[in-house]
Write a protein that holds these residues in place. Structure first.
Motif, PDB file in Angstrom:
ATOM      1  N   ARG A 150       0.818  -1.207   0.000  1.00 50.89           N
ATOM      2  CA  ARG A 150       0.000   0.000   0.000  1.00 50.89           C
ATOM      3  C   ARG A 150       0.857   1.263   0.000  1.00 50.89           C
ATOM      4  O   ARG A 150       0.493   2.278  -0.586  1.00 50.89           O
ATOM      5  N   ASP A 151       2.009   1.188   0.666  1.00 55.15           N
ATOM      6  CA  ASP A 151       2.880   2.355   0.791  1.00 55.15           C
ATOM      7  C   ASP A 151       4.077   2.285  -0.154  1.00 55.15           C
ATOM      8  O   ASP A 151       5.081   2.955   0.074  1.00 55.15           O
ATOM      9  N   ASN A 152       3.961   1.484  -1.199  1.00 56.29           N
ATOM     10  CA  ASN A 152       5.104   1.266  -2.083  1.00 56.29           C
ATOM     11  C   ASN A 152       5.632   2.568  -2.685  1.00 56.29           C
ATOM     12  O   ASN A 152       6.841   2.805  -2.730  1.00 56.29           O
ATOM     13  N   SER A 153       4.735   3.427  -3.140  1.00 52.83           N
ATOM     14  CA  SER A 153       5.173   4.686  -3.750  1.00 52.83           C
ATOM     15  C   SER A 153       5.841   5.593  -2.716  1.00 52.83           C
ATOM     16  O   SER A 153       6.809   6.297  -3.026  1.00 52.83           O
ATOM     17  N   LYS A 154       5.335   5.556  -1.488  1.00 54.14           N
ATOM     18  CA  LYS A 154       5.931   6.368  -0.420  1.00 54.14           C
ATOM     19  C   LYS A 154       7.337   5.873  -0.087  1.00 54.14           C
ATOM     20  O   LYS A 154       8.258   6.669   0.139  1.00 54.14           O
ATOM     21  N   ILE A 155       7.504   4.562  -0.076  1.00 50.90           N
ATOM     22  CA  ILE A 155       8.818   3.984   0.220  1.00 50.90           C
ATOM     23  C   ILE A 155       9.814   4.336  -0.883  1.00 50.90           C
ATOM     24  O   ILE A 155      10.965   4.685  -0.610  1.00 50.90           O
ATOM     25  N   LYS A 156       9.369   4.255  -2.133  1.00 54.95           N
ATOM     26  CA  LYS A 156      10.237   4.653  -3.246  1.00 54.95           C
ATOM     27  C   LYS A 156      10.637   6.116  -3.120  1.00 54.95           C
ATOM     28  O   LYS A 156      11.782   6.485  -3.391  1.00 54.95           O
TER      29      LYS A 156
ATOM     30  N   ASN B 222      11.387  16.464   4.833  1.00 49.98           N
ATOM     31  CA  ASN B 222      10.426  15.696   4.030  1.00 49.98           C
ATOM     32  C   ASN B 222      10.527  14.203   4.331  1.00 49.98           C
ATOM     33  O   ASN B 222       9.509  13.502   4.427  1.00 49.98           O
ATOM     34  N   LEU B 223      11.755  13.726   4.479  1.00 46.30           N
ATOM     35  CA  LEU B 223      11.961  12.315   4.793  1.00 46.30           C
ATOM     36  C   LEU B 223      11.377  11.971   6.157  1.00 46.30           C
ATOM     37  O   LEU B 223      10.706  10.943   6.324  1.00 46.30           O
ATOM     38  N   GLU B 224      11.604  12.834   7.121  1.00 47.43           N
ATOM     39  CA  GLU B 224      11.064  12.611   8.461  1.00 47.43           C
ATOM     40  C   GLU B 224       9.539  12.550   8.436  1.00 47.43           C
ATOM     41  O   GLU B 224       8.926  11.685   9.072  1.00 47.43           O
ATOM     42  N   ARG B 225       8.926  13.443   7.671  1.00 44.95           N
ATOM     43  CA  ARG B 225       7.463  13.454   7.568  1.00 44.95           C
ATOM     44  C   ARG B 225       6.950  12.151   6.953  1.00 44.95           C
ATOM     45  O   ARG B 225       5.995  11.541   7.461  1.00 44.95           O
ATOM     46  N   LEU B 226       7.586  11.702   5.873  1.00 45.39           N
ATOM     47  CA  LEU B 226       7.146  10.474   5.208  1.00 45.39           C
ATOM     48  C   LEU B 226       7.345   9.247   6.099  1.00 45.39           C
ATOM     49  O   LEU B 226       6.495   8.350   6.139  1.00 45.39           O
ATOM     50  N   LEU B 227       8.459   9.209   6.816  1.00 47.43           N
ATOM     51  CA  LEU B 227       8.710   8.087   7.722  1.00 47.43           C
ATOM     52  C   LEU B 227       7.658   8.026   8.821  1.00 47.43           C
ATOM     53  O   LEU B 227       7.135   6.955   9.149  1.00 47.43           O
ATOM     54  N   ASN B 228       7.333   9.171   9.383  1.00 45.72           N
ATOM     55  CA  ASN B 228       6.330   9.186  10.448  1.00 45.72           C
ATOM     56  C   ASN B 228       4.938   8.854   9.917  1.00 45.72           C
ATOM     57  O   ASN B 228       4.152   8.188  10.594  1.00 45.72           O
TER      58      ASN B 228
ATOM     59  N   ARG C  23       5.921   4.153  15.632  1.00 39.90           N
ATOM     60  CA  ARG C  23       7.321   4.532  15.741  1.00 39.90           C
ATOM     61  C   ARG C  23       7.494   5.930  15.169  1.00 39.90           C
ATOM     62  O   ARG C  23       7.261   6.159  13.997  1.00 39.90           O
ATOM     63  N   LYS C  24       7.879   6.848  16.020  1.00 44.24           N
ATOM     64  CA  LYS C  24       8.137   8.210  15.567  1.00 44.24           C
ATOM     65  C   LYS C  24       9.613   8.338  15.209  1.00 44.24           C
ATOM     66  O   LYS C  24      10.473   7.744  15.840  1.00 44.24           O
ATOM     67  N   VAL C  25       9.877   9.134  14.217  1.00 47.90           N
ATOM     68  CA  VAL C  25      11.245   9.297  13.752  1.00 47.90           C
ATOM     69  C   VAL C  25      11.628  10.761  13.840  1.00 47.90           C
ATOM     70  O   VAL C  25      10.893  11.633  13.395  1.00 47.90           O
ATOM     71  N   ASN C  26      12.758  11.009  14.434  1.00 45.36           N
ATOM     72  CA  ASN C  26      13.306  12.359  14.484  1.00 45.36           C
ATOM     73  C   ASN C  26      14.720  12.287  13.942  1.00 45.36           C
ATOM     74  O   ASN C  26      15.616  11.760  14.590  1.00 45.36           O
TER      75      ASN C  26
ATOM     76  N   SER D  68      16.919  14.411  13.616  1.00 42.31           N
ATOM     77  CA  SER D  68      17.943  15.185  14.317  1.00 42.31           C
ATOM     78  C   SER D  68      18.452  14.421  15.527  1.00 42.31           C
ATOM     79  O   SER D  68      19.402  14.822  16.172  1.00 42.31           O
ATOM     80  N   GLY D  69      17.805  13.292  15.819  1.00 47.61           N
ATOM     81  CA  GLY D  69      18.230  12.469  16.946  1.00 47.61           C
ATOM     82  C   GLY D  69      18.133  11.013  16.591  1.00 47.61           C
ATOM     83  O   GLY D  69      18.524  10.609  15.503  1.00 47.61           O
ATOM     84  N   ASN D  70      17.555  10.216  17.466  1.00 49.75           N
ATOM     85  CA  ASN D  70      17.450   8.782  17.228  1.00 49.75           C
ATOM     86  C   ASN D  70      16.016   8.391  16.951  1.00 49.75           C
ATOM     87  O   ASN D  70      15.083   9.108  17.292  1.00 49.75           O
ATOM     88  N   LYS D  71      15.851   7.213  16.356  1.00 49.64           N
ATOM     89  CA  LYS D  71      14.523   6.660  16.183  1.00 49.64           C
ATOM     90  C   LYS D  71      13.972   6.272  17.543  1.00 49.64           C
ATOM     91  O   LYS D  71      14.701   5.802  18.401  1.00 49.64           O
ATOM     92  N   VAL D  72      12.705   6.473  17.709  1.00 47.98           N
ATOM     93  CA  VAL D  72      12.052   6.032  18.935  1.00 47.98           C
ATOM     94  C   VAL D  72      11.140   4.890  18.554  1.00 47.98           C
ATOM     95  O   VAL D  72      10.240   5.064  17.736  1.00 47.98           O
ATOM     96  N   VAL D  73      11.373   3.700  19.114  1.00 45.95           N
ATOM     97  CA  VAL D  73      10.581   2.541  18.713  1.00 45.95           C
ATOM     98  C   VAL D  73       9.818   2.009  19.906  1.00 45.95           C
ATOM     99  O   VAL D  73      10.158   2.279  21.040  1.00 45.95           O
TER     100      VAL D  73
END
Length: 214
Positions: free
Chosen positions: A144-150, A182-188, A204-207, A209-214
């Motif tokens: 479903r998110d294939n285009s977003k991942i690309k 933009n990458l951070e927004r798409l990852l979140n 899982r939120k992604v920042n 400027s720091g570390n991934k929070v899982v």
């Protein structure tokens, strides 16, 4: 005379105590070094196993993110060290590991060594993120998110390319910042979507400027 003998005996006792403390400290350091070497060997063997055979990752991704061993996530400088460790210890399969490494990180080994040695942290982060997007099943199986991942992979590549192209010019920090945002927004967005569909991955939120929070 007896006073001198008493002082000398006391000095010998103090010296003996200090010698014992030094020996204990040396033994402690030796034990710590052995533990560190054991931990490093385990880490190197994990990374080599992943480089040699992607199927090693299947059990890793079958457990929720919070329970996963972080040693299995792609980290370019760690994988470079694993290849060097293979070479230093004359472990077979080096060419296969190098081919897998170059496929995961999308760059030849020599260029990766230069990048890790000279690139800013955000460029190395982009390499690691692109590698995770490449081989993590939670990304690869998300039709479903294939285009977003690309799109996320492309942004990572664009960040790296900006750094490669600026070797004789000013560092394009503003452009890179926009792309990282933009990458951070798409990852979140991706992980929010995973959280809505199933608790398997969790939110899982992604920042960046720091570390991934899982």
């Amino acid at each position: 005379m007896s006073g001198n003998q008493g002082s000398f005996s006391l000095f010998q006792e103090i010296l003996a105590d200090q010698t014992q403390e030094i020996n204990d400290l040396r033994q402690y350091i030796t034990n710590q070094e052995q533990q560190l070497n054991t931990m490093k060997e385990r880490l190197m063997r994990i990374r080599i196993a992943v480089l040699m055979n992607e199927s090693v990752l299947r059990p890793f991704f079958r457990v929720p993110p919070r329970q996963r061993d972080p040693s299995y996530y792609p980290v370019i400088d760690m994988d470079l060290e694993a290849i060097e460790w293979m070479q230093a210890n004359n472990i077979g399969g080096q060419q296969n590991a190098i081919r897998r490494f170059e496929a995961i990180y999308g760059m030849n080994l020599r260029k990766c060594k230069i990048l890790v040695r000279t690139a800013p942290e955000e460029i190395v982060e982009a390499m690691n993120q692109r590698a995770e997007l490449h081989y993590s099943p939670c990304y690869r199986r998300s039709l479903r998110d294939n285009s977003k991942i690309k799109r996320m992979k492309l942004i990572c590549s664009e960040i790296i390319k900006l750094w490669e192209d600026c070797q004789s010019a000013a560092y394009p920090s503003d452009q890179i910042m926009v792309k990282r945002s933009n990458l951070e927004r798409l990852l979140n967005e991706f992980w929010d979507g995973q959280g809505k569909k199933t608790e398997w991955f969790g939110k899982r939120k992604v920042n960046l400027s720091g570390n991934k929070v899982v």
